[in-house]
Write an enzyme that holds these catalytic residues in place. Sequence first.
Site, PDB file in Angstrom:
ATOM      1  N   GLY A 100      52.036  39.937 -62.259  1.00 60.54           N
ATOM      2  CA  GLY A 100      50.995  39.512 -61.336  1.00 60.54           C
ATOM      3  C   GLY A 100      50.033  38.547 -62.015  1.00 60.54           C
ATOM      4  N   GLU A 169      53.010  47.700 -68.935  1.00 57.48           N
ATOM      5  CA  GLU A 169      51.571  47.796 -68.646  1.00 57.48           C
ATOM      6  C   GLU A 169      50.763  48.606 -69.664  1.00 57.48           C
ATOM      7  OE1 GLU A 169      53.702  46.611 -65.014  1.00 57.48           O
ATOM      8  OE2 GLU A 169      53.992  48.229 -66.466  1.00 57.48           O
ATOM      9  N   ASP A 177      52.675  50.310 -62.373  1.00 53.32           N
ATOM     10  CA  ASP A 177      52.347  50.440 -60.955  1.00 53.32           C
ATOM     11  C   ASP A 177      53.469  49.905 -60.084  1.00 53.32           C
ATOM     12  OD1 ASP A 177      51.794  47.734 -61.592  1.00 53.32           O
ATOM     13  OD2 ASP A 177      50.223  47.599 -60.066  1.00 53.32           O
TER      14      ASP A 177
END
Length: 392
Positions: A100, A169, A177
């Site tokens: 992201g 992450e 996530d």
Amino acid sequence: SSGLHPVTMRALRLRSGRPVLRRWVSTEADAPALHSGELQMQRHSNGCVEYILNRPKKLNALSLDQAITMSRHLPLLDQDPQCSMVLVCGAGQKAFCAGGDIDRIVNESDSGWNLRWFATEYRMNYRIAKFQKPYVAMWRGIVMGGGVGVSIFGSYRVATENTLFAMPETGIGFFPDVGASYFLPRLSAPGLGLFLGLTGHRCNGADALHQGIATHFVPLDAVEEVTAALANTNFEADAHSTVRTVLENFRGEPQAAPTLNDRCLENVAKYFGAPESLEHLLDTLEADADTSSFAGKTLRLLRSKCPMSCAVAFRQLRRGRDLSLAECLQMEYQLAASFTHVDNYNMREGVRCTLHDKDSKPEYRPRSIEAVTTDELDTIFLGVPGDMLDLE
């Protein structure tokens, strides 16, 4: 000219004659990524709707505008009889989608943008899972974080020689996530989901195929042929059966050895299969660190990660085993709010040292996994009380 995007016109002219459930007007606000070009969309004459994540200079990292557009399109495409399937690719050879917009997530801090980002992204993840027609993701290159989310819940994930799959992450002060609470604990190899979620281990194409992360494998030099075949095959018969036939026709066998070989999987099962707690896992690794290269290397790796991220990941993956995807995404939304909106110190520190000042060591809070308290964990899992994720 009506001024509507072509996909809008087709969505409004359903062959069945039934009205669309809600008006779909393609405006700058409705489909911003199409207007900017960072998401390219093409409807092929056979009903294949192809999306290209078009941010190659950023390794096709997922943007809010892309997530908004796809999230709004998918329910309408599912109803549209002129859509037979969805195909998602990344521009270029290096990445399908590397994650992201991490820098913006860190920089926005408590502005509220992050809450909108995660609500939009997780809603898109959920709508991909609910999509009834074939949804094919071509995993050429890097597939991480948000790139996993835009593909893992689709019906077909196609790996190739240069596929690099990971959920990294915990190494940037965040947590796995995009539904990782749901899909990681459901991998069949004992302890593998917990191992991948805590360590961020990088899987190659062979790993992805053999562990059921990918559904198919095709040679890298056949990827363009596969996408062309999907864009030209007649889907008037059963679409899922047709897609499977196409993918099988191009099926290849990975030439590279898996990193998750039998010996590695034995160790993963031994240490990550059923630890009583995260502390117990660390203790067993430490006890064998001098005699087992796997234990020693994995212990050092876990000690390099963000302690709070590891503690959160351990609990979320344990809980996720018994939750639905919707419940997992609700849990992750609260966690994302805590990590990026309530207090983003750890993520800001992790991103700074891992992605920018690469020669520095992050000063995480707390400094060790053993120092994480139950009260701190409970607070993080609360997120922003009263703020619920609307997935529909």
